[in-house]
Design an enzyme around this catalytic site. Sequence first.
Site, PDB file in Angstrom:
ATOM      1  N   HIS A 258     -22.165  40.343 -44.520  1.00 61.48           N
ATOM      2  CA  HIS A 258     -23.262  40.280 -45.507  1.00 61.48           C
ATOM      3  C   HIS A 258     -24.461  41.008 -44.895  1.00 61.48           C
ATOM      4  O   HIS A 258     -24.442  42.225 -44.778  1.00 61.48           O
ATOM      5  CB  HIS A 258     -23.510  38.808 -45.825  1.00 61.48           C
ATOM      6  CG  HIS A 258     -24.458  38.539 -46.953  1.00 61.48           C
ATOM      7  ND1 HIS A 258     -24.873  39.492 -47.833  1.00 61.48           N
ATOM      8  CD2 HIS A 258     -25.071  37.389 -47.351  1.00 61.48           C
ATOM      9  CE1 HIS A 258     -25.694  38.956 -48.717  1.00 61.48           C
ATOM     10  NE2 HIS A 258     -25.840  37.671 -48.442  1.00 61.48           N
ATOM     11  N   HIS A 297     -17.952  46.956 -51.731  1.00 61.15           N
ATOM     12  CA  HIS A 297     -18.813  45.899 -52.237  1.00 61.15           C
ATOM     13  C   HIS A 297     -18.011  45.058 -53.209  1.00 61.15           C
ATOM     14  O   HIS A 297     -17.192  45.594 -53.952  1.00 61.15           O
ATOM     15  CB  HIS A 297     -20.039  46.508 -52.938  1.00 61.15           C
ATOM     16  CG  HIS A 297     -21.152  45.536 -53.115  1.00 61.15           C
ATOM     17  ND1 HIS A 297     -21.197  44.674 -54.164  1.00 61.15           N
ATOM     18  CD2 HIS A 297     -22.233  45.261 -52.342  1.00 61.15           C
ATOM     19  CE1 HIS A 297     -22.277  43.923 -54.046  1.00 61.15           C
ATOM     20  NE2 HIS A 297     -22.915  44.251 -52.945  1.00 61.15           N
ATOM     21  N   ASP A 353     -26.208  49.139 -47.084  1.00 60.47           N
ATOM     22  CA  ASP A 353     -26.335  49.051 -45.631  1.00 60.47           C
ATOM     23  C   ASP A 353     -25.906  50.303 -44.891  1.00 60.47           C
ATOM     24  O   ASP A 353     -26.135  50.420 -43.684  1.00 60.47           O
ATOM     25  CB  ASP A 353     -25.506  47.874 -45.108  1.00 60.47           C
ATOM     26  CG  ASP A 353     -26.187  46.568 -45.424  1.00 60.47           C
ATOM     27  OD1 ASP A 353     -27.427  46.557 -45.411  1.00 60.47           O
ATOM     28  OD2 ASP A 353     -25.489  45.586 -45.686  1.00 60.47           O
TER      29      ASP A 353
HETATM   30  N1  ACO Z   1     -13.276  49.609 -45.114  1.00 61.06           N
HETATM   31  C1  ACO Z   1     -11.964  49.760 -45.324  1.00 61.06           C
HETATM   32  N2  ACO Z   1     -11.275  49.117 -46.276  1.00 61.06           N
HETATM   33  C2  ACO Z   1     -11.965  48.275 -47.064  1.00 61.06           C
HETATM   34  C3  ACO Z   1     -13.349  48.072 -46.890  1.00 61.06           C
HETATM   35  C4  ACO Z   1     -14.000  48.782 -45.892  1.00 61.06           C
HETATM   36  N3  ACO Z   1     -15.316  48.652 -45.681  1.00 61.06           N
HETATM   37  N4  ACO Z   1     -13.786  47.188 -47.824  1.00 61.06           N
HETATM   38  C5  ACO Z   1     -12.700  46.847 -48.529  1.00 61.06           C
HETATM   39  N5  ACO Z   1     -11.608  47.499 -48.068  1.00 61.06           N
HETATM   40  C6  ACO Z   1     -10.244  47.440 -48.627  1.00 61.06           C
HETATM   41  C7  ACO Z   1      -9.533  46.163 -48.201  1.00 61.06           C
HETATM   42  O1  ACO Z   1      -8.804  46.329 -47.009  1.00 61.06           O
HETATM   43  C8  ACO Z   1      -8.657  45.913 -49.386  1.00 61.06           C
HETATM   44  O2  ACO Z   1      -7.547  46.793 -49.310  1.00 61.06           O
HETATM   45  P1  ACO Z   1      -6.077  46.256 -49.721  1.00 61.06           P
HETATM   46  O3  ACO Z   1      -6.174  46.007 -51.193  1.00 61.06           O
HETATM   47  O4  ACO Z   1      -5.174  47.360 -49.334  1.00 61.06           O
HETATM   48  O5  ACO Z   1      -5.856  44.994 -48.931  1.00 61.06           O
HETATM   49  C9  ACO Z   1      -9.484  46.376 -50.585  1.00 61.06           C
HETATM   50  O6  ACO Z   1     -10.356  47.376 -50.042  1.00 61.06           O
HETATM   51  C10 ACO Z   1     -10.309  45.271 -51.222  1.00 61.06           C
HETATM   52  O7  ACO Z   1     -11.099  44.668 -50.207  1.00 61.06           O
HETATM   53  P2  ACO Z   1     -11.558  43.165 -50.190  1.00 61.06           P
HETATM   54  O8  ACO Z   1     -11.769  42.747 -48.768  1.00 61.06           O
HETATM   55  O9  ACO Z   1     -10.640  42.339 -51.033  1.00 61.06           O
HETATM   56  O10 ACO Z   1     -12.947  43.279 -50.921  1.00 61.06           O
HETATM   57  P3  ACO Z   1     -14.054  42.147 -50.999  1.00 61.06           P
HETATM   58  O11 ACO Z   1     -14.680  42.270 -52.329  1.00 61.06           O
HETATM   59  O12 ACO Z   1     -13.506  40.818 -50.598  1.00 61.06           O
HETATM   60  O13 ACO Z   1     -15.054  42.584 -49.835  1.00 61.06           O
HETATM   61  C11 ACO Z   1     -16.842  43.484 -48.629  1.00 61.06           C
HETATM   62  C12 ACO Z   1     -16.295  43.157 -50.020  1.00 61.06           C
HETATM   63  C13 ACO Z   1     -16.895  42.197 -47.786  1.00 61.06           C
HETATM   64  C14 ACO Z   1     -18.280  43.991 -48.774  1.00 61.06           C
HETATM   65  C15 ACO Z   1     -15.947  44.548 -47.961  1.00 61.06           C
HETATM   66  O14 ACO Z   1     -15.930  45.721 -48.735  1.00 61.06           O
HETATM   67  C16 ACO Z   1     -16.350  44.845 -46.524  1.00 61.06           C
HETATM   68  O15 ACO Z   1     -15.911  44.135 -45.596  1.00 61.06           O
HETATM   69  N6  ACO Z   1     -17.196  45.910 -46.328  1.00 61.06           N
HETATM   70  C17 ACO Z   1     -17.690  46.211 -45.005  1.00 61.06           C
HETATM   71  C18 ACO Z   1     -18.860  45.289 -44.681  1.00 61.06           C
HETATM   72  C19 ACO Z   1     -20.112  45.651 -45.453  1.00 61.06           C
HETATM   73  O16 ACO Z   1     -20.483  46.819 -45.541  1.00 61.06           O
HETATM   74  N7  ACO Z   1     -20.791  44.617 -45.982  1.00 61.06           N
HETATM   75  C20 ACO Z   1     -22.051  44.788 -46.700  1.00 61.06           C
HETATM   76  C21 ACO Z   1     -21.912  44.366 -48.111  1.00 61.06           C
HETATM   77  S1  ACO Z   1     -23.365  44.705 -49.003  1.00 61.06           S
HETATM   78  C22 ACO Z   1     -24.442  43.508 -48.545  1.00 61.06           C
HETATM   79  O17 ACO Z   1     -24.110  42.420 -48.133  1.00 61.06           O
HETATM   80  C23 ACO Z   1     -25.847  43.821 -48.682  1.00 61.06           C
END
Ligand code: ACO
Length: 418
Positions: A258, A297, A353
């Site tokens: 987050h 996201h 971010d």
């Molecule tokens: N890098 C690579 N793969 C990713 C990423 C990423 N940053 N984010 C999601 N994916 C992939 C997952 O592996 C998944 O793939 P799969 O279907 O083959 O298993 C698919 O995309 C869906 O991902 P989820 O984890 O189910 O997405 P969720 O909605 O739960 O997660 C999150 C959202 C936590 C923001 C995620 O994208 C992430 O971890 N991003 C990196 C951290 C980040 O930048 N956070 C900031 C968010 S914005 C904020 O808080 C202000």
Amino acid sequence: MTITDNRTGRSVTVPIEGSTFPSAALRELDRTLRLYDPAFLSTASCASSITLVDGENGILRYRGYPIEQLAEQSNFLEVCYLLLYGELPTKDQYAEWQHEITTHTFVHEKVKRFIDGFHYDAHPMGVLVSTVAALSTFYPEAKDIFDEQSRQQQIVRLIAKMPTLAAFAYRYSVGQPFVYPDNSLSYTANFLSMLWRIAEPRFDANPALARALDVLFILHADHEQNCSTTAMRTVGSSQADPYVATAAACAGLYGPLHGGANEQVIHMLNRIGSVDNVPAYIERVKKGETRLMGFGHRVYKSYDPRAKIIRQTADEVFEVTGVSPLLEIALKLEEIALSDDYFIERQLYPNVDFYSGLIYQAMGFPLAMFTVLFAIARTPGWLAHWLELLGDPETKIYRPRQKYIGADQRDYVSIDER
Ligand code: ACO
């Protein structure tokens, strides 16, 4: 929408408002029926009139105003007012609001003493979570959450004192004396003064940097039911005071998925080290060995509108500070990711971010302060949701149900017989 329970043949018709329906209607089919929705992917936990996020179309509006217009024409204190009270202030309202915030920036002297109790390398976010919670003990009247005057006073105090607590946490971590607020400065200029002033009688931040920070604060001020805001509402729903509820929200923000993400972006860019290593890193991400921090996201399935504004702000900041050497790596990562099927199929775009960390670093903030900056900016959003929660006749204590998957009943076995 009519839902039929095929086990019994019973049906229930539910109204669809916007894109939600009241799930309580399902109980008419079967009293024990529950929606199983881990991480609330499909659950609207409340009705809210504060912020609209349309993730498919990359739209973000506070109280109906597009984020682009607010970032360009407004300022953070005005946006705080808008989020909290629903309308942009008139000139008189703004003058009074600014005066109130400016004259509540000092914290009790004892706050300094318990900051002194932290270890020398305490993470400023840990210090912030603890000191915000501790404010609750200084203002016992904050417990009167249904007294409107008391509520307003705590809101003013929280927005006014967050930068002071944040700056004190930072100064402590670098072994420098605390700098008291300077009420002749703007909200962000005063914060920069509390962070950077050494011996000069008055610290005047570079206006371009103070404005860039103000824009970043606007962009982070609210984002509807994210992890930290949900924590704020959850704790607030037990009728706890706003200081401990805000501390819970700060704790939610602290996590790397987050508010901690921009710090992780810089770590990631440092690990990658050079543009040549970008393709290999992308391959590791695609194999699931690591994540591309600052990408993806839960709600935005197109380019995060805040990320677009931030890129522009980054250029303005780099003009003053010089270009970050990590920018080249970030641009290459973005270029490859935006044209790669793995990211396209999963609708992974840069989020707010991805570039904010580069800006903060160029402005001279240490990595550990990044989430603290986010916490200052998100405070009005948390408080707006807290106010909305308290005024909502549908509010009850947050208490989700679960799907129990543990052992069936079994008999206790004494320790000698196990
Ligand atoms: N890098 C690579 N793969 C990713 C990423 C990423 N940053 N984010 C999601 N994916 C992939 C997952 O592996 C998944 O793939 P799969 O279907 O083959 O298993 C698919 O995309 C869906 O991902 P989820 O984890 O189910 O997405 P969720 O909605 O739960 O997660 C999150 C959202 C936590 C923001 C995620 O994208 C992430 O971890 N991003 C990196 C951290 C980040 O930048 N956070 C900031 C968010 S914005 C904020 O808080 C202000």
